[in-house]
Scaffold this active site. Sequence first.
Site: not given
Length: 387
Positions: A272, A302
């Site tokens: 991550h 995102e």
Amino acid sequence: MLSPITLLLITAALCVVMLFVLGSLARSGMAGVSAWRAANVLAFVALLLYAGRDTLPGPLTIEGANGLFALSIAAIHVGFRQFFGQAVPYRLLAAGWLATVTGVAFFHYAIDAIEIRTVVVSMFHGLVCAAIGVTVLRSLSQARARYPFYFTAGVALLLALGHLGRGLMYALQPDMQTAFYQATTINLVFLSVGTVVLPLLTMGAVMMVHDRLLAEADDRANRDYLTGAWTRRALFQMAEHELRRAQRHRHPVSLLVLDVDRFKQINDSCGHAEGDRVLVDLVRRAGAMVRDIDCFARLGGEEFALLLPYSDTAAAMHVAQRLRQLLEQPEPGALTMTAYTVSIGVATLDRDEPFSALLGRADAALYKAKHAGRNVVRLAETASACG
């Protein structure tokens, strides 16, 4: 009628009040606050020396008081220059201050002429106040709200006129000022102009500091913590404002919605932390190519959006392709070593549709881009074609 000594003591008390107000801003770390505090300390001491003219030695109440008060107005000018991030003309201020103190001393010991001393001091104060007013007006681009700037510049320029008018009047009619503490109306008016300069300019400075603090707080509240992009909330606010203006003036507005391709795979394979670096890198590189009037925002995860005022479909498609090509090429020395691509959906405002509809069409175009193989740009259907 108010006596001159009472006026001096009241103004000294106002300087103390301003010191307490500035003290509350000390932790803000704002440039200029320290100089403004020093200015009010100098003014407070100078005003007490002025008020002690009948009891203290002449050098203290004339050279000392005038020198400290001139230094205080120079210090407040320094504070404004620092606040706006501008170079401070220390040499020029020092030369002006030295000339003022020298002139005061000369017309005290060589030729004892209070009216000429008043002219010398008034010229210095008037010129510095004028410089402050010009500095503030030239910095209007930094304003979140213009009122504090107009107030401060207006006060500075009015005080400059008052000082210069005072100097000119005493130069042309020296017999008007027969005694420094003569309680005549004209003397009290000009004495007020000379003494209230620090409290009024400090008040304007405090207003501008609060304006900047509010702007910074508003900016932090509307910026994504990780990437620095505008938040979804900020995008909707800016879009509603832009769409109203577009509908009023009939200029085009377009919207890009983009998504990092296979972002879950990046997180799963690289971690991550690397995924976060991809998002930060995307915003940094995209931000470098968009215009100041554009709004680049993080919708969530995102997914990002780019609002393009004054951009028709052709211009928006061109921007989308440039952005896609820019991001598919890893940048040397970039924050992330992971190559990534984006898919982009493009929509142009159609008639009087709300922003939610425009966003929905751009998002649908992004969905098509994903299904077309990713790393592509797709144009949304028109609002009429959507139903």
